[in-house]
Structures are given as C-alpha cells and as structure tokens.
Design a protein around this motif. Structure first.
Motif, PDB file in Angstrom:
ATOM      1  N   PHE A  30      32.629  33.349 -15.799  1.00 21.29           N
ATOM      2  CA  PHE A  30      31.405  33.117 -16.570  1.00 21.29           C
ATOM      3  C   PHE A  30      31.682  32.377 -17.884  1.00 21.29           C
ATOM      4  O   PHE A  30      30.900  32.458 -18.825  1.00 21.29           O
ATOM      5  N   ARG A  31      32.749  31.614 -17.925  1.00 22.74           N
ATOM      6  CA  ARG A  31      33.155  30.940 -19.164  1.00 22.74           C
ATOM      7  C   ARG A  31      32.074  30.007 -19.691  1.00 22.74           C
ATOM      8  O   ARG A  31      31.828  29.939 -20.888  1.00 22.74           O
ATOM      9  N   SER A  32      31.427  29.245 -18.836  1.00 25.41           N
ATOM     10  CA  SER A  32      30.433  28.259 -19.282  1.00 25.41           C
ATOM     11  C   SER A  32      29.042  28.568 -18.746  1.00 25.41           C
ATOM     12  O   SER A  32      28.229  27.668 -18.540  1.00 25.41           O
ATOM     13  N   GLU A  33      28.751  29.849 -18.525  1.00 21.46           N
ATOM     14  CA  GLU A  33      27.493  30.217 -17.872  1.00 21.46           C
ATOM     15  C   GLU A  33      26.254  29.781 -18.656  1.00 21.46           C
ATOM     16  O   GLU A  33      25.222  29.460 -18.061  1.00 21.46           O
ATOM     17  N   TYR A  34      26.340  29.744 -19.993  1.00 22.36           N
ATOM     18  CA  TYR A  34      25.131  29.435 -20.756  1.00 22.36           C
ATOM     19  C   TYR A  34      24.759  27.956 -20.727  1.00 22.36           C
ATOM     20  O   TYR A  34      23.656  27.595 -21.113  1.00 22.36           O
ATOM     21  N   LEU A  91      37.609  43.583 -24.734  1.00 18.05           N
ATOM     22  CA  LEU A  91      37.707  43.376 -26.179  1.00 18.05           C
ATOM     23  C   LEU A  91      38.917  42.532 -26.551  1.00 18.05           C
ATOM     24  O   LEU A  91      38.862  41.749 -27.498  1.00 18.05           O
ATOM     25  N   ALA A  92      40.000  42.671 -25.795  1.00 21.72           N
ATOM     26  CA  ALA A  92      41.186  41.847 -26.066  1.00 21.72           C
ATOM     27  C   ALA A  92      40.859  40.366 -25.897  1.00 21.72           C
ATOM     28  O   ALA A  92      41.299  39.526 -26.693  1.00 21.72           O
ATOM     29  N   ILE A  93      40.067  40.041 -24.876  1.00 20.24           N
ATOM     30  CA  ILE A  93      39.644  38.657 -24.669  1.00 20.24           C
ATOM     31  C   ILE A  93      38.708  38.220 -25.787  1.00 20.24           C
ATOM     32  O   ILE A  93      38.831  37.112 -26.330  1.00 20.24           O
ATOM     33  N   ALA A 125      38.338  42.206 -16.165  1.00 20.26           N
ATOM     34  CA  ALA A 125      38.068  41.467 -17.409  1.00 20.26           C
ATOM     35  C   ALA A 125      38.482  40.004 -17.340  1.00 20.26           C
ATOM     36  O   ALA A 125      37.698  39.104 -17.658  1.00 20.26           O
ATOM     37  N   SER A 126      39.695  39.736 -16.935  1.00 21.98           N
ATOM     38  CA  SER A 126      40.183  38.351 -16.930  1.00 21.98           C
ATOM     39  C   SER A 126      39.406  37.486 -15.952  1.00 21.98           C
ATOM     40  O   SER A 126      39.010  36.356 -16.284  1.00 21.98           O
ATOM     41  N   GLY A 158      31.304  42.662 -23.851  1.00 21.50           N
ATOM     42  CA  GLY A 158      32.196  42.038 -22.888  1.00 21.50           C
ATOM     43  C   GLY A 158      33.206  41.128 -23.559  1.00 21.50           C
ATOM     44  O   GLY A 158      33.794  41.480 -24.587  1.00 21.50           O
ATOM     45  N   PRO A 159      33.414  39.909 -23.026  1.00 24.80           N
ATOM     46  CA  PRO A 159      34.404  38.999 -23.603  1.00 24.80           C
ATOM     47  C   PRO A 159      33.946  38.292 -24.870  1.00 24.80           C
ATOM     48  O   PRO A 159      34.642  37.400 -25.368  1.00 24.80           O
ATOM     49  N   GLY A 160      32.795  38.664 -25.401  1.00 29.11           N
ATOM     50  CA  GLY A 160      32.385  38.177 -26.718  1.00 29.11           C
ATOM     51  C   GLY A 160      31.733  36.812 -26.751  1.00 29.11           C
ATOM     52  O   GLY A 160      31.561  36.233 -27.831  1.00 29.11           O
TER      53      GLY A 160
END
Length: 212
Positions: free
Chosen positions: A24-28, A82-84, A17-18, A57-59
């Motif tokens: 993929f933080r800025s994938e879009y 889900l925690a993320i 998850a982390s 996923g990370p929302g």
C-alpha cells in the motif's frame, strides 16, 4: 478489559507489517475521495491543530496530515508497524498503545483520526472507544472515522503467506452515527463511495466527520 482482540490484532499486524507497507505504499495516488476527506478534516481542525492518528499503521496518513499542517502523532498496537512509521517519518512521534486507553490528558487534542482502525474493535466496545475519543478532544474538536460498509465481517487468512488470521468488521454508517451521537458527537458530514474494482475493493467505503 478483555484483551483477546487486542492481542489478535497486534499479532496479525506484527506479522504482515513489511508486506502491508510495501503493498500500500502509493495507495493514495488512486484514492481521490480519501485525499479529499483528509483535507476537509485538516481544514476543520485548523492549521497547527494537535491531532492523534489512532491505528496509524506504517504512518503514511500521519505523514500526510503533518505535510498538510497539523501537529500530529501516531499510535498503533503493532511495534513492527511503528518501526516502519518511525523509519519513514523521522520527524514525527509514534507510540505503542491501545486507542481504548489513551495516555492523553482530557481535552488535549483538536482532532482524532480513526482511519480504518475501528474495524477490529468488537461491537460491544465501540461505545467505550467513542467515549475515549470524546474524552481526549477539546470542545469543538473533530473526529474523522473511516471504515468499510456492510453487515458481515471479512476474514483475512494467511495474508502474503503469513500464518495469521483476523476479521475485518464492516459497519453501517447510520449505526455508527447513532453511536457517535450517544457519545456526544454531532455529525458534520457522511460520505460513502462505492467499491473501486481497480483497487480490488469488495465493499463501499464510509467516512464520517463529527465534532463536539
């Protein structure tokens, strides 16, 4: 219900998850087709529409849909994901569960997003999955389905050094369209883009937008 694939999927994503969220933080920023498809989905559903982001996923997509004006919640098998999602989207609701057995009333939703999350559902369970989507959608509701195109699964082993393995299933748009039709959906659009080398993609990407 055979839960082996659910357990395997949950275990895989809990482990990564982390790393996944960071990778993929800025994938879009580099995915104009994906951004466009989400905007079309939002327009078809309508402002304020009640939507479930299944396999969230990370929302990141959940947050994007909310910013575009939908009333959206996210669901995922992985509590680590889900925690993320909760940490990064404190104003949104995220719940753990299987999209094969949604705790949602019949006809309660205006839209369902299944964004690369059907890719771990075995072929023989896809009819069940699409019937569940139909159950929770109101008449006129919309479904947006994204997946990789192909005939052979891609196995991911030990990603980022984690000792987990999972198959990512690829499908043909025409086969998925037929299954959606069997479940009562009418196809609105079918979009396929070719793999992008800059994104290290190996397969075309498909986006099916369908309605009841």
């Amino acid at each position: 219900m055979t839960a082996d694939f659910l357990t395997a999927t949950r275990t895989f994503y809990d482990a990564i998850a982390s790393d996944y969220a960071e990778r993929f933080r800025s994938e879009y920023d580099k995915r104009p087709v994906e951004r466009a498809m989400l905007e079309v989905f939002v327009e078809r559903v309508g402002a304020g529409g009640e939507v479930a982001d299944l396999g969230c996923g990370p929302g990141r997509v959940t947050g994007r849909l909310a910013a575009l004006g939908l009333s959206v919640f996210g669901l995922d098998l992985s509590e680590s994901m889900l925690a993320i999602a909760r940490r990064e989207n404190p104003g949104l609701r995220f719940v753990q569960g299987s999209m094969l057995e949604l705790e949602v009333a019949d006809g309660a939703l205006d839209g369902v997003l299944c964004w690369y999350s059907s890719i771990h559902t075995p072929d023989d369970r896809l009819p069940d999955l699409f019937r569940e989507f139909r159950r929770v959608l109101r008449p006129g509701g919309h479904l947006l389905l994204a997946f990789q195109v192909g005939d052979v699964a891609r196995r991911h082993e030990n990603p980022w050094g984690h000792r987990v393995t999972l198959d990512f299933l690829r499908r043909r748009p025409e086969e998925m369209t037929a299954l959606l039709a069997d479940a009562g959906f009418t196809l609105y659009s079918s979009t396929v883009r070719q793999p992008d080398a800059e994104l290290d993609e190996l397969s075309p990407q498909a986006f099916l937008l369908a309605a009841l």
